[in-house]
Design an enzyme around this catalytic site. Structure first.
Site, PDB file in Angstrom:
ATOM      1  CG  HIS A   1     -20.128   3.387 -31.278  1.00 13.64           C
ATOM      2  ND1 HIS A   1     -20.358   2.801 -29.993  1.00 13.64           N
ATOM      3  CD2 HIS A   1     -18.785   2.927 -30.774  1.00 13.64           C
ATOM      4  CE1 HIS A   1     -19.756   2.012 -29.467  1.00 13.64           C
ATOM      5  NE2 HIS A   1     -18.443   2.365 -29.617  1.00 13.64           N
TER       6      HIS A   1
ATOM      7  CB  ALA B   1     -22.627  -1.384 -26.368  1.00 11.87           C
ATOM      8  CG  LEU B   2     -22.345  -0.782 -32.610  1.00  7.20           C
ATOM      9  CD1 LEU B   2     -22.375  -0.799 -34.250  1.00  7.20           C
ATOM     10  CD2 LEU B   2     -20.907  -0.050 -32.483  1.00  7.20           C
TER      11      LEU B   2
ATOM     12  CG  ASP C   1     -12.203   5.975 -26.410  1.00  3.04           C
ATOM     13  OD1 ASP C   1     -11.544   5.359 -25.498  1.00  3.04           O
ATOM     14  OD2 ASP C   1     -12.696   5.269 -26.851  1.00  3.04           O
TER      15      ASP C   1
HETATM   16  O1  PAF Z   1     -12.318   1.956 -28.796  1.00  3.05           O
HETATM   17  C1  PAF Z   1     -12.833   0.515 -28.615  1.00  3.05           C
HETATM   18  O2  PAF Z   1     -13.903  -0.280 -28.587  1.00  3.05           O
HETATM   19  C2  PAF Z   1     -11.225  -0.858 -28.637  1.00  3.05           C
HETATM   20  O3  PAF Z   1     -10.389   0.039 -27.841  1.00  3.05           O
HETATM   21  C3  PAF Z   1     -11.230  -1.006 -30.213  1.00  3.05           C
HETATM   22  C4  PAF Z   1     -10.920   0.275 -30.815  1.00  3.05           C
HETATM   23  C5  PAF Z   1     -12.275  -1.427 -30.999  1.00  3.05           C
HETATM   24  C6  PAF Z   1     -10.279  -1.770 -29.695  1.00  3.05           C
HETATM   25  O4  PAF Z   1     -10.939  -3.081 -28.955  1.00  3.05           O
END
Ligand code: PAF
Length: 292
Positions: free
Chosen positions: A39, A34-35, A152
């Site tokens: 990302h 779901a970029l 995050d």
């Molecule tokens: O941040 C995320 O999208 C997820 O926590 C990760 C790092 C890809 C691990 O599944």
């Protein structure tokens, strides 16, 4: 323009082995798909720093707290591949679930300390799931560099600690949160917001930045946080899970602004949980005032 999609560890390792023989530097950008532009900024950073970039796409069941959330998580591999190809991404590694968690899989990577509190307090087992899958992705790709978003922020600390503790030879690179024009931090979950919620959503970032500026300007931490909590509630957020000042480098709770800090929040807008954070670099005068 297309991007090679690799589904198995064996195929991934074959490709990476050839790159290694050629002396190339390899980067990995772990994602759950779901970029969005956040990302893609990680992928661009990876392509700048490494000769080859692998994006991983795996919706990791072990890091979801609710089955409904896992089912509802957007799955858009085709669109994701179309976004990655023009950037020059070398591989999309989208493994079958059985490559990650084969029959009999019984290991959990659990990181103490930095995974406690904040999201860890509200999403039991979440960071075990993250640490386990990311450790596997690091080992499967054998990458030299890994790119994670500061959005995050606690996850970033968990992953850093895990890689250090397990002696995985990979450099973790943090990239700044990418925001919409109105300040809302980009997230794959933003698509779940109704149009009225989408209008209210950016207030969270505005309140966070305002509280950070107040703390940096000398307002006592608890007073700034109390005012911010009231403002978040007034903005329509039904529930605040946490709003805390933590140490930038160790995530330890901070009740006085006497070193670089990070203000972190998680709050619910309707059925959608949003998280955000902002760094507060220490200014010498703020430290002097707090210490006086
Ligand atoms: O941040 C995320 O999208 C997820 O926590 C990760 C790092 C890809 C691990 O599944």
């Amino acid at each position: 323009m297309t991007i090679p999609i690799v589904r198995t560890i064996a195929d991934l390792r074959k490709t990476v082995a050839v790159w290694r023989q050629e002396g190339l530097r390899v980067a990995v950008v772990p994602t759950m798909g779901a970029l969005h532009d956040g990302h893609l900024s990680l992928v661009r950073a990876a392509l700048e720093r490494a000769d080859r970039a692998i994006v991983t796409l795996f919706v990791n069941p072990k890091q979801f707290n609710s089955a409904a959330d896992l089912v509802a998580y957007p799955r858009t591999e085709h669109e994701d591949a179309a976004k990655l190809a023009p950037l020059g991404t070398h591989i999309l590694y989208a493994p079958h679930a059985s490559e990650i968690y084969p029959e009999g899989f019984a290991t959990t990577v659990s990181v103490a300390g930095v995974s406690e509190g904040l999201c860890g307090a509200f999403r039991p087992g979440h960071f075990d799931g993250v640490a386990t899958v990311v450790a596997k992705l690091f080992l499967q790709t054998g990458a030299d560099l890994a790119f994670f978003g500061e959005k995050d922020f606690q996850q970033l600390h968990v992953v850093r600690r895990m890689a250090r503790d397990l002696d995985i030879p990979i450099e973790i690179i943090a990239c700044p949160t990418v925001r919409e024009e109105d300040g809302l931090a980009m997230s794959s979950r933003n698509v779940r917001l109704s149009s009225s919620q989408r209008q209210a959503a950016p207030k969270l970032a505005a309140i966070l930045f305002d509280a950070a500026a107040r703390i940096a300007g000398g307002t006592p931490v608890d007073a700034a946080l109390d005012a911010a909590r009231s403002a978040i509630a007034a903005a329509g957020y039904a529930r605040i899970e946490y709003l805390e000042l933590r140490g930038e480098d160790d995530l330890a709770p901070m009740h006085r602004f006497d070193r670089p800090g990070r203000l972190l929040v998680a709050a619910w807008l309707g059925e959608t949980r949003l998280i955000d954070n902002v760094g507060i670099p220490a200014r010498p005068e703020a430290i002097t005032r707090a210490a006086a």
